[in-house]
Structure formats: structure tokens, C-alpha cells
Design an enzyme around this catalytic site. Structure first.
Site, short mmCIF file in Angstrom:
data_model
loop_
_atom_site.label_atom_id
_atom_site.label_comp_id
_atom_site.label_asym_id
_atom_site.label_seq_id
_atom_site.Cartn_x
_atom_site.Cartn_y
_atom_site.Cartn_z
N ASP A 20 -34.02 13.37 -5.99
CA ASP A 20 -35.14 12.74 -6.68
C ASP A 20 -35.85 11.77 -5.97
N ALA B 267 -51.38 21.27 -18.02
CA ALA B 267 -52.04 22.33 -17.25
C ALA B 267 -51.13 22.54 -16.20
N LYS C 25 -43.54 5.57 -22.57
CA LYS C 25 -43.64 6.53 -23.67
C LYS C 25 -43.71 5.97 -25.00
N HIS D 278 -56.63 14.33 -27.41
CA HIS D 278 -55.44 14.01 -27.66
C HIS D 278 -54.94 15.03 -28.87
N PHE E 206 -35.43 10.39 -16.91
CA PHE E 206 -35.12 10.22 -18.37
C PHE E 206 -34.17 11.56 -18.55
N ILE E 207 -34.66 12.66 -18.58
CA ILE E 207 -33.76 13.54 -19.26
C ILE E 207 -32.99 14.13 -18.16
N THR F 266 -39.92 7.95 -7.91
CA THR F 266 -41.11 7.57 -8.14
C THR F 266 -40.94 6.32 -9.22
N TYR G 130 -52.54 4.74 -31.20
CA TYR G 130 -53.72 5.73 -30.90
C TYR G 130 -54.52 6.22 -32.11
N TYR H 80 -51.57 17.07 -17.25
CA TYR H 80 -50.20 17.32 -17.44
C TYR H 80 -49.88 18.59 -17.73
N LYS I 158 -48.21 21.88 -15.78
CA LYS I 158 -46.72 22.37 -16.25
C LYS I 158 -46.98 23.90 -16.77
N THR J 277 -42.37 22.24 -21.08
CA THR J 277 -42.77 21.38 -22.34
C THR J 277 -43.64 22.18 -23.26
N ASP J 278 -43.48 21.96 -24.63
CA ASP J 278 -44.42 22.55 -25.35
C ASP J 278 -45.86 22.21 -25.29
N GLU J 279 -46.16 21.28 -24.65
CA GLU J 279 -47.70 20.93 -24.40
C GLU J 279 -48.41 22.17 -23.56
P1 NAD Z 1 -39.38 11.22 -16.16
O1 NAD Z 1 -40.90 11.04 -15.86
O2 NAD Z 1 -38.61 10.05 -16.97
O3 NAD Z 1 -38.63 11.68 -14.86
C1 NAD Z 1 -39.08 12.29 -13.75
C2 NAD Z 1 -38.34 12.21 -12.57
O4 NAD Z 1 -38.66 13.21 -11.48
C3 NAD Z 1 -38.28 10.96 -11.89
O5 NAD Z 1 -36.79 10.37 -11.76
C4 NAD Z 1 -38.96 10.94 -10.64
O6 NAD Z 1 -38.61 10.06 -9.78
C5 NAD Z 1 -38.57 12.41 -10.38
N1 NAD Z 1 -39.65 12.94 -9.34
C6 NAD Z 1 -41.10 12.81 -9.56
N2 NAD Z 1 -41.75 13.40 -8.46
C7 NAD Z 1 -40.74 13.98 -7.88
C8 NAD Z 1 -40.91 14.44 -6.38
N3 NAD Z 1 -41.95 14.93 -5.95
N4 NAD Z 1 -39.59 14.86 -5.97
C9 NAD Z 1 -38.53 14.60 -6.47
N5 NAD Z 1 -38.50 13.82 -7.69
C10 NAD Z 1 -39.64 13.56 -8.16
O7 NAD Z 1 -39.66 12.84 -16.87
P2 NAD Z 1 -38.66 13.21 -17.96
O8 NAD Z 1 -39.20 12.89 -19.16
O9 NAD Z 1 -37.28 13.12 -17.84
O10 NAD Z 1 -39.13 14.88 -18.07
C11 NAD Z 1 -38.08 15.82 -17.11
C12 NAD Z 1 -38.61 17.10 -17.04
O11 NAD Z 1 -38.82 17.48 -18.71
C13 NAD Z 1 -40.19 17.16 -16.93
O12 NAD Z 1 -40.49 18.51 -15.85
C14 NAD Z 1 -40.97 17.15 -18.07
O13 NAD Z 1 -42.16 18.28 -18.08
C15 NAD Z 1 -40.19 17.97 -19.01
N6 NAD Z 1 -39.98 17.63 -20.46
C16 NAD Z 1 -40.36 16.27 -20.79
C17 NAD Z 1 -40.18 16.17 -22.22
C18 NAD Z 1 -40.04 14.76 -22.74
O14 NAD Z 1 -40.52 14.38 -23.81
N7 NAD Z 1 -39.83 13.53 -21.87
C19 NAD Z 1 -40.17 17.07 -23.18
C20 NAD Z 1 -40.41 18.40 -22.73
C21 NAD Z 1 -40.17 18.77 -21.10
P1 TYD Z 2 -46.09 10.19 -25.57
O1 TYD Z 2 -44.68 9.44 -25.63
O2 TYD Z 2 -47.03 9.74 -24.27
O3 TYD Z 2 -45.94 11.64 -25.44
P2 TYD Z 2 -46.88 13.07 -25.37
O4 TYD Z 2 -48.32 12.56 -25.29
O5 TYD Z 2 -46.33 13.61 -24.39
O6 TYD Z 2 -46.77 13.58 -26.67
O7 TYD Z 2 -47.02 9.98 -26.96
C1 TYD Z 2 -46.33 10.50 -28.05
C2 TYD Z 2 -47.51 10.22 -28.96
O8 TYD Z 2 -47.74 9.01 -29.38
C3 TYD Z 2 -48.59 10.97 -28.77
O9 TYD Z 2 -49.52 11.31 -29.90
C4 TYD Z 2 -49.53 9.62 -28.14
C5 TYD Z 2 -48.99 8.62 -29.04
N1 TYD Z 2 -49.16 7.41 -28.41
C6 TYD Z 2 -49.68 6.07 -29.01
O10 TYD Z 2 -50.10 6.10 -30.19
N2 TYD Z 2 -49.51 4.94 -28.66
C7 TYD Z 2 -49.03 4.73 -27.13
O11 TYD Z 2 -49.06 3.53 -26.84
C8 TYD Z 2 -48.57 5.71 -26.62
C9 TYD Z 2 -47.80 5.74 -25.27
C10 TYD Z 2 -48.38 7.01 -27.03
#
Ligand code: NAD
Ligand code: TYD
Length: 362
Positions: A34, A163, A200, A296, A12-13, A37, A218, A161, A165, A135-137
């Protein structure tokens, strides 16, 4: 030319970042590593601007020989590390892959970077940069009214997750203090926007509303996330890489903190506007409370003062316009949805996470 290794650039990002770089930086070449997965897809890399400056490599960040080879073959000067397992719910069911990819994978990249840039000195160290996307998590959870997370908030991760990160962040920081590897880290809040895998919250709700499926909220739906449009995150990362202080961490957030239930209701209203003739109108009738996620986190909120004052960054997209654009994007890309969401892994996950989950719990 800068030669940038982006890991996880089919996710995604990462894919949004690759697009952002190719679009806005003519002097950048991207090698995109990449593993494809379930969360990664070449569908996310269709119609890239200047595709001749993009090389896709299908491989694993844990494969040291491959990473060593890429660093040398393309004279990589910058690594932007996105690749990770990222879904909290999956980390509860199957934490092992999170430990392997997020910790061992990050360690592998750090060792490869140290070998190429500091032991073999393939390029002047001033030109090298390792940026870790986190991540902020890692900071855990906030009670209502507690001050927002800053770069100095103690780490207190609460899911496998988070932990994993947190462990990766500590490793990256230790390579700066121990070896002098030039690093930066960003800890960002929840992103949303085009190309997010539909397990998500936001894309799941859009697609379930489109298809008349239940919208599973949830617990009581009062959990709070600090939503940031993905392009704003890409901009923050690039600013930190270019202008951030080496060794530093920057917290990144959207300054948007509505509870989940409000987000879901807003998505339903946008769907009502865009699909007034849908048999599922009004879409809010599809909302269904389901059993909460174990452990949660109740609330995330980010203080962006440091990145704002040092680097002049702040989010450009409001949640209202960003959500509207996002809902529209999912409705206008049924081929992407078909390709990504019809894979057996995704269908299996939806079955596993939702089918036997107790309903009506608040
Ligand atoms: P995502 O799950 O959409 O994508 C992850 C990508 O990593 C996928 O393309 C997958 O194929 C690749 N990947 C997984 N394991 C791999 C491996 N062993 N080798 C090579 N590639 C591999 O994730 P995202 O939401 O785009 O997040 C990207 C990064 O940003 C992550 O590190 C995540 O912790 C961080 N992040 C995400 C969010 C969010 O809200 N999505 C917020 C803050 C930080
Ligand atoms: P998510 O997109 O999984 O991100 P994160 O858990 O990393 O914050 O979830 C965002 C919020 O939405 C989180 O509080 C959990 C909630 N959620 C639901 O209520 N229902 C759902 O089906 C999903 C996937 C998430």
C-alpha cells in the site's frame, strides 16, 4: 500455505479483507502493498489477528521492480487487487491520479503477474490467481424501474473514476483471453462499515452529525445506491477466489436501495438514539441541500443472481443493523477519527468540496 499479495490493504475494504483473511483462514500469509495515500492508514491495521502472518510493504503498485521483487521473495500465488483512487468527487477535480493508479497500476500488476507466473513459471499456473476488485459504477446509471445491473450489462462509465475502473477491468479481462492469465473480477456496489475514510457519504454524515456540522446532501437526495456491508463484500471476494470460475466476472450487491436522503435521515435517527443529550438533537436539523455533483449517477442496483446461484453467496448483514453498527463504530473510535480526519489533506478536501458550494439547491 497460500501466499497472498493484497494491494491497497491499508484502505477501507482492503484492511477489512486482510482482517477477514487472517481471522478466518489459518493457512494464509498476507503481503500487504500500500502506498499510504491520504486514503490509506496503518491505523486500519491495528490489532490484526495473527500479525505474524501479515507483512506490510509501503510502496506503489506502479513500481514494477518492487512488485516483481515481492512476487518472487514471497512466492506469491494469489493477487487480490484493491489499490485504487476511489472517490468520484476527487476524480472530477483531479482525474490524473485516477488514470495513473487505476489503469497504469493495474497494468503493472498484470505484467508482473504474467512475467512471474507465465514467462518464468515460478509456480504451476493452476496455483496462480489474479483477483480484481471493481465497482458497479462501470455500468453507468439506471433510470427508475430499469432492470438491475448484471455481469452482461454494457459498460457505460460516466465519471473519471468509473472510466478508469472500466479501463482496468478491460485490461484484466484481456490478460485472461490473450495470455490465459487466471483471473476473476468482482463488480460491487457501494460499501459501508468500519474504517471507511470519512470523505464518503456514510462516515461523513456520522462525523458531521457528531460535531454539529451541516450534512451536505447533493441535489435532491433521491439518488439511489445499493449498499453492502463491507464484511459481506470480503466474504464474496474470498468465495469467488476459492470457488469462482476462472475468467469470470461476478456482480456483488447488498439488495438495499434507499435514496441518499433516507440513508442520511436514518443516520440522524440512530444518532438521536445514541446521543439523546447532544446539543444537535434532533440531528436531522443539520441536513443541508447543496449543489449536485456534475454527471451524478442517479441509480445503481445489482442483480446478485449469478454469485448466489453459482457460489451460494448472499449478504448477511441488513442495512438497518449494519448502519447501526457502523455509526456505533465511528462514535467509539475517536482516536481513529482523530488520526485519519485531522490530516491536512482531508481538511483541505472538505474546504475545497463544500465551502463555496451553492446551498439550498434541490
Ligand atoms: P480506499 O480509497 O479506502 O483505499 C484505497 C487504498 O489504496 C488506500 O489504502 C491507498 O493508500 C491505496 N493506494 C492508492 N494508490 C496506490 C498505489 N499507487 N499503490 C499502492 N496503494 C495505493 O478504497 P476502498 O473503498 O477500500 O476501495 C478498494 C477497492 O474496491 C477499489 O479498487 C475500489 O474501486 C473498489 N470498490 C470500492 C467500493 C466502495 O464502496 N468503497 C465499491 C466497489 C468497489
Ligand atoms: P459516495 O460515498 O461518494 O460514493 P459514490 O459516489 O461512489 O456512490 O457517495 C454516495 C452517494 O452520496 C452519491 O449519490 C453522492 C452522495 N453524496 C452526498 O449527497 N453528499 C456528500 O457529501 C457525499 C460525499 C456524497
Amino acid at each position: 500455505m497460500k501466499n497472498i499479495l493484497v494491494t491497497g490493504g491499508a484502505g477501507f475494504i482492503g484492511s477489512n479483507f486482510v482482517r477477514y483473511l487472517l481471522h478466518s483462514e489459518p493457512d494464509v500469509r498476507v503481503v500487504n502493498l500500500d502506498a499510504l495515500t491520504y486514503a490509506g492508514s496503518q491505523e486500519n491495521l491495528q490489532d490484526l489477528p495473527s500479525p505474524e502472518r501479515h507483512n506490510f510493504v509501503h510502496g506503489d503498485i506502479c513500481d514494477r521492480a518492487l512488485v516483481d521483487d515481492l512476487l518472487r521473495r514471497y512466492t506469491i500465488d494469489t493477487i487480490v487487487h484493491f489499490a485504487a483512487e476511489t472517490h468520484v468527487d476527487r476524480s472530477i477535480v483531479d482525474p490524473g491520479t485516477f488514470i495513473h493508479t487505476n489503469i497504469v497500476g493495474t497494468f503493472t500488476l498484470l505484467e508482473a503477474a504474467r512475467g512471474a507466473w507465465m514467462v518464468e513459471k515460478l509456480l504451476p499456473l493452476e496455483q496462480a490467481h489474479f483477483h480484481h476488485v471493481s465497482t458497479d459504477e462501470v455500468y453507468g446509471t439506471l433510470a427508475p424501474g430499469e432492470p438491475s445491473f448484471t455481469e452482461n450489462t454494457p459498460y457505460a462509465p460516466r465519471s473519471p473514476y468509473a472510466a478508469s475502473k472500466a479501463a482496468s477491468d478491460h485490461l484484466v479481462r484481456s490478460y485472461s483471453t490473450t495470455y490465459g492469465l487466471p483471473i476473476t473480477i468482482t463488480n460491487c456496489s457501494n460499501n459501508y462499515g468500519p474504517n471507511q475514510f470519512p470523505e464518503k457519504l456514510i462516515p461523513l454524515m456520522v462525523l458531521h452529525a457528531r460535531d454539529g456540522k451541516p450534512l451536505p446532501v447533493y441535489g435532491d437526495g433521491q439518488q439511489v445506491r445499493d449498499w453492502l456491508y463491507v464484511e459481506d463484500h470480503c466474504d464474496a471476494i474470498w468465495r469467488v477466489i476459492q470457488k469462482g470460475r476462472t475468467g469470470e466476472t461476478y456482480a456483488v450487491g447488498g439488495d438495499n436501495q434507499p435514496p441518499n436522503l433516507e440513508i442520511v435521515n436514518t443516520i440522524c435517527h440512530i444518532m438521536d438514539e445514541l446521543r439523546p443529550n447532544s446539543p444537535y438533537y434532533p440531528h436531522s436539523q443539520l441536513i443541508q441541500f447543496v449543489a449536485d455533483r456534475p454527471g451524478h449517477d442517479r441509480r445503481y442496483s445489482i442483480d446478485i443472481n449469478k454469485i448466489h446461484t453459482e457460489l451460494g453467496w448472499q449478504p448477511r448483514q441488513s442495512l438497518e443493523t449494519g448502519l447501526r453498527e457502523t455509526v456505533r463504530w465511528y462514535l467509539e473510535h475517536p482516536d481513529w477519527v482523530q488520526a485519519v480526519a485531522q490530516q491536512p489533506d482531508y481538511q483541505g478536501w472538505i474546504q475545497k468540496n463544500y465551502t463555496n458550494r451553492p446551498k439550498g439547491v434541490q
